[in-house]
Design a protein around this motif. Structure first.
Motif: not given
Length: 508
Positions: A35-52, A495-499
């Motif tokens: 649940p706290d693996h860094p790959v989840r941060l990559i996934d969330a950040l790229v999804d957030k950038i593309i969602a913009l 930070e990713v979710i609230g950006w």
């Protein structure tokens, strides 16, 4: 005499593995990654950038509804970011990771793109990769990891993905002459074969001695070679260069301390002092850093969304006209030492005589005014030009100038008072501390990338593609450094979710 005793085998006290043929209930794919693996941060950040800006990242052509659907930009960008973070930048190796690495399988949700699909995306959509890298910088700036108060700049030479040979115009002419001669020989043989065919038609019993099924292929290859050499010659003339690489015409002959002179690109980066994260990375074909200060400054300011407070660089960027332009047009303060040593060590020195308004070289020859207050467009400054009067007979003329006329000209920029003030500032203790700090900023990044990837290997050809490679290196470096910061996984994910970046920060 033989003795037959029963043999007893004792099982060793080890963990018994699961029987491969036993039917088991499979867990979900999500359960296979912590649940706290860094790959989840990559996934969330790229999804957030593309969602913009989902429309910008929709790389599928309008007619793509016909036939099999393509892979999304999100999947391929995640794959590249993960790969570069883990020292994998080959499309074939990335294809293999997507089939055997559980983290990549989770990241792509089981998708398995082919190596050609992976490579084609990097080649065909560099703007999308650059947009992701820009948004990563803005994300880090919005969350305080990059503050822009102080940035350091430097450059390093990257060996181009090509051989060591560089051709000049004479080499190209020699190869063209040889190829054209071979083509004439093959065309002559083709004509001879045609005559043989005509004789064979008159005497069918003689067979076809002139036939050669591979002759047309050899002629076609020679014509392609000649066309390629002519294109290289035209490109050499267009660039105004002296030598060109046949495999990568965009590469330039550059000198580096580690590898000597070789075909290369000049990687320029600016690094923020807060957490040593990359602000801007630019691949250029300029062999020196001398004219890169202003482009790198404005590129950094654009990505930061504000003017940097202080700019640190080494003597390679010490163009005082550029420094003056930055400090007069913005609120930034530069700490870039002048390259006085090279001036003092030049074989020819010049002394100004104000009463005659002329210079005198170290050979005792005068240089008189030729033009006053001539505006230099590249430097955005006025300059006076002085020209020698007796240069052609001078014994050191070839050392003093490379001009075809053999006459030395000296360009003297205006602003002596500002230059004196700048030199006084650079002599202060604070300025010397900033100059020393720069080494710890930029060299840290270069050293990390070299240790991480091995001399920052360039695997693509052409300036445009090399820039894409550097965007991926830069984005991967920043993400890896961000995820390794001393902060909880939940804090980073929040930070990713609230950006929610301001619309003004989105590139147009």
């Amino acid at each position: 005499m033989a003795f037959n005793y029963p043999v007893t085998f004792f099982a060793m006290p080890t963990i018994i593995p699961t029987d491969r043929s036993q039917l088991t209930f499979m867990t979900s794919l999500d359960d296979m990654v912590a649940p706290d693996h860094p790959v989840r941060l990559i996934d969330a950040l790229v999804d957030k950038i593309i969602a913009l800006d989902t429309e910008y990242f929709d790389h599928l052509a309008p007619q793509s509804s016909v036939g099999r659907r393509g892979y999304s930009a999100a999947a391929l960008i995640k794959l590249y970011m993960y790969g570069y973070i883990h020292r994998v930048n080959s499309s074939r190796k990335l294809q293999a990771e997507a089939t055997r690495n559980i983290e990549v399988i989770w990241l792509l949700s089981g998708l398995k793109p082919s190596y050609k699909t992976i490579a084609d995306y990097r080649r065909d959509y560099p703007e999308q990769i650059r947009r992701v890298n820009e948004q990563i910088v803005r994300f880090l700036a919005d969350n305080g990891w990059i503050n822009g108060e102080r940035i350091g700049m430097d450059g390093t030479k990257l060996k181009a993905y090509t051989g060591w040979d560089m051709l000049d115009e004479k080499d190209l002419d020699k190869r063209l002459s040889k190829a054209r001669g071979e083509l004439e020989d093959w065309l002559g043989e083709l004509i001879a074969n045609d005559l043989a065919d005509e004789l064979d038609e008159q005497d069918p019993d003689e067979g076809q001695p002139g036939d050669d099924p591979g002759l047309m292929d050899r002629i076609a290859r020679l014509r392609e070679k000649i066309e390629r050499l002519e294109e290289l010659k035209d490109e050499l003339a267009r660039q105004g260069a002296t030598r060109i690489s046949p495999a990568d015409p965009d590469a330039r002959l550059m000198r580096s301390a580690r590898m000597g002179t070789h075909p290369a690109y000049n990687l320029q980066i600016s690094v923020d002092s807060a957490n040593k994260m990359i602000v801007a990375a630019s691949a250029t074909d300029h062999p020196t850093d001398f004219e890169q200060l202003i482009p790198m400054f404005w590129s950094s300011a654009s990505l930061l969304g504000k003017i940097p407070g202080e700019v640190l660089a080494d003597t390679g960027y010490a163009d005082l006209a550029d420094i003056k332009t930055i400090e007069e047009q913005t609120t930034a303060t530069c700490y870039i030492p002048e390259n006085n040593t090279s001036v003092k060590n030049r074989p020819i020195q010049f002394t100004y005589h104000p009463e005659q308004d002329q210079y005198e070289c170290s050979q005792g020859q005068p240089l008189v005014p030729k033009a006053k207050r001539r505006f230099h467009k590249d430097k955005q400054a006025y300059a006076d030009i002085y020209q020698g009067t007796r240069c052609t007979a001078c014994p050191v003329a070839g050392v003093c100038t490379s001009a075809k006329s053999g006459i030395r000209q000296l360009r003297v920029f205006h602003g002596a008072e500002w230059r004196h003030t700048y030199a006084k500032r650079m002599a202060s203790r604070y300025a010397k501390q900033r100059v020393g700090e720069r080494k710890g900023l930029v060299e840290h990044v270069f050293g990390t990338l070299r240790y991480w990837m091995g001399q920052i290997p360039v695997k693509l050809r052409g300036l445009r593609n090399v820039q894409t490679d550097m965007d991926l290196y830069s984005g991967a470096y920043n993400i890896k450094r961000w995820t390794s910061m001393d902060k909880s996984f939940k804090g980073l994910m929040d930070e990713v979710i609230g950006w929610n970046p301001a619309p003004s920060l989105h590139p147009g």
